[in-house]
Design a protein around this motif. Structure first.
Motif, mmCIF file in Angstrom:
data_model
loop_
_atom_site.group_PDB
_atom_site.id
_atom_site.type_symbol
_atom_site.label_atom_id
_atom_site.label_comp_id
_atom_site.label_asym_id
_atom_site.label_seq_id
_atom_site.Cartn_x
_atom_site.Cartn_y
_atom_site.Cartn_z
ATOM 1 N N UNK A 112 84.593 -58.883 -15.042
ATOM 2 C CA UNK A 112 84.001 -59.498 -13.867
ATOM 3 C C UNK A 112 82.493 -59.280 -13.875
ATOM 4 N N UNK A 113 81.797 -60.203 -13.245
ATOM 5 C CA UNK A 113 80.348 -60.100 -13.099
ATOM 6 C C UNK A 113 79.931 -60.822 -11.845
ATOM 7 N N UNK A 114 78.879 -60.321 -11.214
ATOM 8 C CA UNK A 114 78.439 -60.951 -9.978
ATOM 9 C C UNK A 114 76.962 -60.768 -9.732
ATOM 10 N N UNK A 147 81.769 -55.409 -14.825
ATOM 11 C CA UNK A 147 82.672 -54.343 -15.231
ATOM 12 C C UNK A 147 83.994 -54.882 -15.732
ATOM 13 N N UNK A 148 84.950 -53.984 -15.763
ATOM 14 C CA UNK A 148 86.276 -54.316 -16.258
ATOM 15 C C UNK A 148 87.309 -53.931 -15.203
ATOM 16 N N UNK A 149 88.345 -54.731 -15.112
ATOM 17 C CA UNK A 149 89.437 -54.449 -14.184
ATOM 18 C C UNK A 149 90.746 -54.362 -14.950
ATOM 19 N N UNK A 150 91.701 -53.693 -14.327
ATOM 20 C CA UNK A 150 93.022 -53.567 -14.934
ATOM 21 C C UNK A 150 94.076 -53.711 -13.839
ATOM 22 N N UNK A 163 76.550 -51.420 -11.015
ATOM 23 C CA UNK A 163 75.775 -52.292 -10.126
ATOM 24 C C UNK A 163 74.318 -51.852 -10.162
ATOM 25 N N UNK A 164 73.423 -52.803 -10.389
ATOM 26 C CA UNK A 164 71.982 -52.537 -10.353
ATOM 27 C C UNK A 164 71.410 -53.302 -9.166
ATOM 28 N N UNK A 165 70.757 -52.567 -8.249
ATOM 29 C CA UNK A 165 70.231 -53.145 -7.021
ATOM 30 C C UNK A 165 68.732 -52.916 -6.945
ATOM 31 N N UNK A 166 68.044 -53.904 -6.394
ATOM 32 C CA UNK A 166 66.599 -53.789 -6.195
ATOM 33 C C UNK A 166 66.233 -54.366 -4.835
ATOM 34 N N UNK A 167 65.490 -53.591 -4.046
ATOM 35 C CA UNK A 167 64.948 -54.083 -2.776
ATOM 36 C C UNK A 167 63.444 -54.136 -2.917
ATOM 37 N N UNK A 168 62.869 -55.260 -2.445
ATOM 38 C CA UNK A 168 61.425 -55.440 -2.547
ATOM 39 C C UNK A 168 60.861 -55.808 -1.198
#
Length: 190
Positions: A112-114, A147-150, A163-168
């Motif tokens: 999965x990716x988002x 990531x990966x799911x099972x 998860x990589x998050x950035x607030x500006x």
């Protein structure tokens, strides 16, 4: 249609009244597109006379569909007024979009990716000379995840991802951050 009054005992600057009217569209769980879309025309009235009223549209959409019965797409979008932690800017207009794609793999696994995008327009400011209806401050929040799911059984699902998050924020540099998290989700039931 709706009517709402909110009172904050510790922070009366956030007290408000909100009137809404609009349709809701529910998609059948068996349809090609599933989910719900809620739209409303709203009148947002802060109790503090120094903060201006707002009339406009708000919406919340959560829909999903699959491609060839395998690849799953989940799309969410919204536009609504949210609360800020700042007493000088007690509300902001949040516009956000989120897309999640899930691809089943042979066996029990899936990838999965988002991506999430949020636009926070601080249109209500106490003691600031912001022209009516214009944003004095705009912050953005972006997040990418994967990531990966099972699926261990029809009712037991585990996901592990990053998860990589950035607030500006140009106006408030203390709000700027970059964050990387490892997340695990366990779903029991549907």
């Amino acid at each position: 249609a709706g009517y709402e009054e909110q009172t904050f005992k510790e922070s009366h600057v956030r007290d408000l009244t909100r009137y809404t009217v609009g349709p809701t569209l529910d998609f059948s769980p068996e349809a090609a597109i599933r989910g719900r879309v809620v739209t409303a025309f709203e009148l947002f009235k802060p109790d503090d006379p120094a903060l201006e009223d707002r009339m406009g549209f708000a919406y919340q959409a959560l829909v999903n569909w699959s491609l060839y019965g395998r690849t799953q797409f989940d799309l969410g979008a919204g536009r609504n007024i949210s609360y800020s932690y700042l007493d000088t800017e007690p509300y902001y207009l949040l516009t956000n979009v989120r897309l999640l794609v899930t691809q089943p793999l042979p066996g029990w696994f899936e990838l999965y990716g988002g991506y999430d995008w949020g636009h926070m327009a601080y249109r209500w400011a106490l003691g600031a000379a912001v022209p009516p209806g214009q944003s004095g401050r705009v912050d953005t929040l972006t997040a990418a995840s994967g990531g990966v799911g099972m699926r261990l059984s029809p009712n037991f699902h585990v996901k592990v991802g990053v998860e990589k998050t950035r607030r500006r924020s140009v106006e408030d540099l203390l709000q700027n951050f970059k964050r990387t998290r490892i997340l695990t989700t366990l779903t029991v039931g549907s």
